[in-house]
Design an enzyme around this catalytic site. Structure first.
Site, PDB file in Angstrom:
ATOM      1  N   CYS A  83      33.473  45.874  46.643  1.00  0.00           N
ATOM      2  CA  CYS A  83      33.461  47.342  46.725  1.00  0.00           C
ATOM      3  C   CYS A  83      34.851  47.832  46.716  1.00  0.00           C
ATOM      4  CB  CYS A  83      32.829  47.691  48.138  1.00  0.00           C
ATOM      5  SG  CYS A  83      31.176  47.442  48.239  1.00  0.00           S
ATOM      6  N   ARG A  89      36.242  45.230  41.632  1.00  0.00           N
ATOM      7  CA  ARG A  89      35.779  44.750  42.967  1.00  0.00           C
ATOM      8  C   ARG A  89      34.349  45.021  43.118  1.00  0.00           C
ATOM      9  NH1 ARG A  89      39.703  44.565  46.933  1.00  0.00           N
ATOM     10  NH2 ARG A  89      38.125  44.791  48.748  1.00  0.00           N
ATOM     11  N   TRP A 118      29.456  46.901  45.286  1.00  0.00           N
ATOM     12  CA  TRP A 118      28.991  45.793  44.915  1.00  0.00           C
ATOM     13  C   TRP A 118      27.891  45.445  46.036  1.00  0.00           C
ATOM     14  CZ3 TRP A 118      28.358  40.742  47.086  1.00  0.00           C
ATOM     15  CH2 TRP A 118      27.909  39.751  46.315  1.00  0.00           C
ATOM     16  N   ASN A 144      33.438  49.593  52.740  1.00  0.00           N
ATOM     17  CA  ASN A 144      33.540  48.190  52.001  1.00  0.00           C
ATOM     18  C   ASN A 144      33.312  47.251  53.116  1.00  0.00           C
ATOM     19  OD1 ASN A 144      36.383  46.199  51.016  1.00  0.00           O
ATOM     20  ND2 ASN A 144      34.267  45.760  50.618  1.00  0.00           N
ATOM     21  N   GLY A 145      32.421  46.103  52.829  1.00  0.00           N
ATOM     22  CA  GLY A 145      32.076  45.367  53.802  1.00  0.00           C
ATOM     23  C   GLY A 145      30.713  44.998  54.442  1.00  0.00           C
ATOM     24  N   GLU A 172      36.189  23.871  36.697  1.00  0.00           N
ATOM     25  CA  GLU A 172      36.846  25.110  36.330  1.00  0.00           C
ATOM     26  C   GLU A 172      36.315  25.661  35.021  1.00  0.00           C
ATOM     27  OE1 GLU A 172      37.854  27.215  38.046  1.00  0.00           O
ATOM     28  OE2 GLU A 172      39.257  28.829  36.645  1.00  0.00           O
ATOM     29  N   LYS A 215      34.075  28.839  34.283  1.00  0.00           N
ATOM     30  CA  LYS A 215      34.417  30.250  33.273  1.00  0.00           C
ATOM     31  C   LYS A 215      33.293  30.646  32.400  1.00  0.00           C
ATOM     32  CE  LYS A 215      37.304  31.029  35.074  1.00  0.00           C
ATOM     33  NZ  LYS A 215      37.877  30.978  36.292  1.00  0.00           N
ATOM     34  N   GLU A 256      30.749  32.231  34.338  1.00  0.00           N
ATOM     35  CA  GLU A 256      31.028  33.610  34.951  1.00  0.00           C
ATOM     36  C   GLU A 256      30.957  34.752  33.718  1.00  0.00           C
ATOM     37  OE1 GLU A 256      34.297  33.471  38.406  1.00  0.00           O
ATOM     38  OE2 GLU A 256      34.847  32.657  36.242  1.00  0.00           O
ATOM     39  N   HIS A 294      23.783   8.576  35.871  1.00  0.00           N
ATOM     40  CA  HIS A 294      22.969   8.529  36.977  1.00  0.00           C
ATOM     41  C   HIS A 294      21.823   9.689  37.147  1.00  0.00           C
ATOM     42  CE1 HIS A 294      25.197   5.181  38.646  1.00  0.00           C
ATOM     43  NE2 HIS A 294      25.988   5.587  38.530  1.00  0.00           N
ATOM     44  N   LYS A 317      35.686  40.550  42.011  1.00  0.00           N
ATOM     45  CA  LYS A 317      36.727  39.881  41.829  1.00  0.00           C
ATOM     46  C   LYS A 317      37.058  39.396  43.249  1.00  0.00           C
ATOM     47  CE  LYS A 317      40.539  38.673  39.978  1.00  0.00           C
ATOM     48  NZ  LYS A 317      40.548  37.405  39.343  1.00  0.00           N
TER      49      LYS A 317
HETATM   50  C1  G6P Z   1      35.234  35.676  43.327  1.00  0.00           C
HETATM   51  C2  G6P Z   1      36.041  35.793  41.811  1.00  0.00           C
HETATM   52  C3  G6P Z   1      36.350  34.115  41.684  1.00  0.00           C
HETATM   53  C4  G6P Z   1      37.357  33.525  42.710  1.00  0.00           C
HETATM   54  C5  G6P Z   1      36.787  33.559  44.040  1.00  0.00           C
HETATM   55  C6  G6P Z   1      37.912  33.365  44.971  1.00  0.00           C
HETATM   56  O1  G6P Z   1      34.209  34.829  43.375  1.00  0.00           O
HETATM   57  O2  G6P Z   1      34.955  36.108  41.073  1.00  0.00           O
HETATM   58  O3  G6P Z   1      37.094  34.298  40.234  1.00  0.00           O
HETATM   59  O4  G6P Z   1      37.917  32.436  42.258  1.00  0.00           O
HETATM   60  O5  G6P Z   1      36.183  35.004  44.446  1.00  0.00           O
HETATM   61  O6  G6P Z   1      38.780  34.426  45.153  1.00  0.00           O
HETATM   62  P1  G6P Z   1      40.030  34.257  45.839  1.00  0.00           P
HETATM   63  O7  G6P Z   1      40.673  35.547  45.685  1.00  0.00           O
HETATM   64  O8  G6P Z   1      39.808  33.911  47.347  1.00  0.00           O
HETATM   65  O9  G6P Z   1      40.879  33.236  45.046  1.00  0.00           O
END
Ligand code: G6P
Length: 609
Positions: free
Chosen positions: A2, A28, A75, A101-102, A482, A486, A489, A505, A604
């Protein structure tokens, strides 16, 4: 999670200002967006499902003149992403309005109590209880009503509110969710992230710890959580305006991938000594003696930051020989962790606002651990609450999928490793070699990006496949995690990450000619092992894309496609291998036509736990 933007000031175009500000915050959350302005004693409000662009498209040229407005991009947590659930929310008299927000944890109880008093709710959200409760307590003194209501709310929140009877003020509250106030000339801006008002002012104050501020066009009156007046000092933001635009790139994510030679250099700048072969981390504020006493390290993070943490764990154990425990914050906070004396915690968060990481950090602090934050946002909750912070200096990261923050996090973890290792096991010569490897990285990254065309060609070839395995061993395993993250996501493709040795396994049962294996083969110790693992998968008709260092000739007869990266030491090869993984995911997403910078269902900054 948010985004909030507010304006009060001399200009009559408050609506345009808040919607423009909101556009810079929609990473956000982008389930719905809305604004409300106060004009000639009336609230004018528009809400739209979808991104801020939908809201913007609905604005006419003849905007209502107003010099006070608030806006929100959502969000969804409680209630579907509909117009009714979109913010701003109002009390049932439509006298006051709130953006939030929250999460309000006790919203059910408050809603029930207010409904018994005859108050009528219009949405399914937890947020609506805020204006309704304040409205219920309001007897002419708005600040008092806000203070009383906030005292009843449980959870984490940032709130901005506006009341018809108080047309010359906005009231803001921040408890565990970020809120920055930008101070302009006869005008004030309020935003969830300070960079959203950067084009207007660089002078900022941050609210936190249940602080409340009454904001007028020229004054800010602040109170602590006990309603005691406090003085807030402003600080100057150190961010360039051009860093928050896409420049000539079609997406923020691509821009941020290409910024990595620079962001990696920034992370290294003045943080090492060639002469002594060690890292200079004055920001830690710890003496050599204090560092030497550390017996155990706990690393915390979520998402990409967790993957960086895993790699930090491998580096520190390998080179500094300190036991390291790496934990996902959302699990760790509920584990009742055992903290021994001389434990150092490293909390990693790009935003510095991830609720689970903040909560886990607080748990550790209460149990006596010293906390170092690794984060990108000055003034963030993590930066404020940690004992010391190392900043990434990567500039704002806007693309929801983290790229440059990951590589900068690895640099800082490598520097911490170097510092600890030099005090314990590493010779000066080895330290100098480590630094040499670090300083070669920006050029090596550039050389990978110079071959981005090949990565795109390979990505296009496999973009229509639905099942991917990302495999690696030792340093390459978290790198594979990682890479898979990606792809999930931004391309919405099912990508499973496994340590390559684990395939036999169980997961190998899924391998056939429709299965793509992205193999990270840059770890020197396990290189021969992963060749065997790949042979087993090839025998089951899996298609193999290998990411491997120069000279990996053995792979030519095994892999269907190879992306070559420069050689470096094992500790740093995850950083180089991440580049093709990021670009591969970007190109697959582009080919599949998905939303790259704002993928569905994601945000984000996850400020709810
Ligand atoms: C969200 C984002 C990710 C990020 C994660 C942790 O899920 O979409 O890209 O890695 O939060 O965020 P931070 O700000 O704590 O690194």
């Amino acid at each position: 999670m948010c985004g909030i933007f507010g304006y009060i000031g001399r200009r009559p175009e408050a609506v345009k200002l808040v919607v423009d500000g909101l556009k810079l915050l929609d990473y956000r959350g982008y389930d719905s967006a809305g604004y409300v302005a106060l004009s000639e004693g009336k609230f004018i409000s528009v809400k739209k499902v979808g991104k801020v662009a939908e809201l913007e498209a609905s604005l006419s040229d003849l905007l209502t003149p107003s010099n006070i407005a608030i806006a929100h991009t959502r969000w969804a947590t409680h209630g579907k992403p509909t117009e009714i659930n979109a913010h701003p929310h109002f009390d049932d008299q439509s006298s006051l309005t709130v953006v939030h927000n929250g999460i309000i944890e006790n919203h059910d109880a408050i809603r029930e109590m207010l409904q018994k008093k005859g108050i009528i709710f219009s949405s399914e959200t937890d947020s609506e209880v805020i204006p309704q409760l304040i409205g219920y307590y309001y007897k002419g003194d708005l600040l008092k009503a806000v203070q009383k209501a906030v005292g009843k709310l449980k959870g984490a929140f940032a709130i901005v509110l506006m009341h018809k009877n108080h047309p010359d003020e906005l009231i803001c509250v921040a408890r565990e969710c970020p809120l920055a106030i930008g101070i302009g000339k006869e005008e004030m801006f309020i935003a969830s992230d300070a960079h959203a008002f950067l084009t207007h002012t660089k002078k900022v104050i941050y609210l936190h710890s249940s602080e409340i501020a009454v904001i007028k066009r020229e004054t800010i009156e602040a109170f602590d959580g006990n309603a005691v007046p406090i003085t807030k000092e402003s600080e100057d933001l150190d961010i360039d305006v051009e860093k928050i635009s896409k420049g000539h790139f079609p997406h923020y994510m691509l821009k941020e991938i290409y910024e990595q030679p620079q962001s990696v250099s920034n992370a290294l700048l003045s943080r090492y000594s060639d002469e002594y072969g060690t890292a200079i981390l004055d920001e830690l504020g710890m003496t050599d003696e204090e560092l030497y006493k550390i017996q155990r390290i706990i690393i915390l993070g979520c998402g990409t930051s967790f993957h960086a943490g895993l790699l930090g764990g491998y580096m520190l154990e390998e080179r500094a020989r300190i036991p390291v425990q790496v934990e996902i914050s959302s699990e760790f906070r509920y584990k009742n962790p055992i903290i021994q004396e001389n434990t150092l915690a490293i909390a990693i968060s790009q935003s510095g606002e991830t609720a689970d990481t903040i909560a886990a950090m607080r748990e550790l602090r209460e149990k006596g651990a010293k906390i170092i934050g690794i984060c990108n946002v000055q003034g963030s909750t993590l930066a404020r609450e940690a004992n010391a912070s190392l900043f990434l200096r990567a500039g704002p990261e806007i693309g929801v999928a983290s790229t440059k923050a990951f590589t900068s996090q690895l640099i800082l973890l490598a520097l911490i490793t170097l510092r600890f290792a030099r005090m314990r096991t590493m010779s000066q010569k080895e330290g100098k070699d480590f630094i040499n490897a670090l300083t070669c990285l920006p050029t090596q990254i550039r050389s990978i990006l110079d071959h981005a065309d090949l990565i795109e060609k390979i990505a296009n070839k496999y973009a229509s496949y639905e099942n991917f395995f990302f495999l690696g061993r030792r340093f390459m395993y978290p790198t594979a995690m990682e890479g898979a993250l990606k792809l999930k996501e931004i391309a919405y493709v099912n990508a499973n990450a496994y340590p390559a040795g684990e395939m036999k396994h169980g997961p190998i049962a899924l391998v056939d000619d429709k299965c793509i294996i992205v193999a990270f083969c840059s770890d020197s110790v396990t290189y021969p092992k992963i060749l065997n693992d790949l042979m087993e998968l090839k025998a089951r008709n899996g298609k193999i894309i290998a990411i491997a260092p120069e000279g990996s000739r053995e792979l030519f007869s095994i892999a269907d496609d190879i992306i070559i990266i420069p050689r470096t030491i094992d500790e740093l090869t995850p950083l180089l291998a991440a580049l093709p993984a990021q670009h591969f995911a970007y190109c697959v997403a582009k080919k599949r036509g998905t939303e790259i910078d704002k993928p569905r269902n994601l945000a984000k900054s996850v400020t709810v736990g």
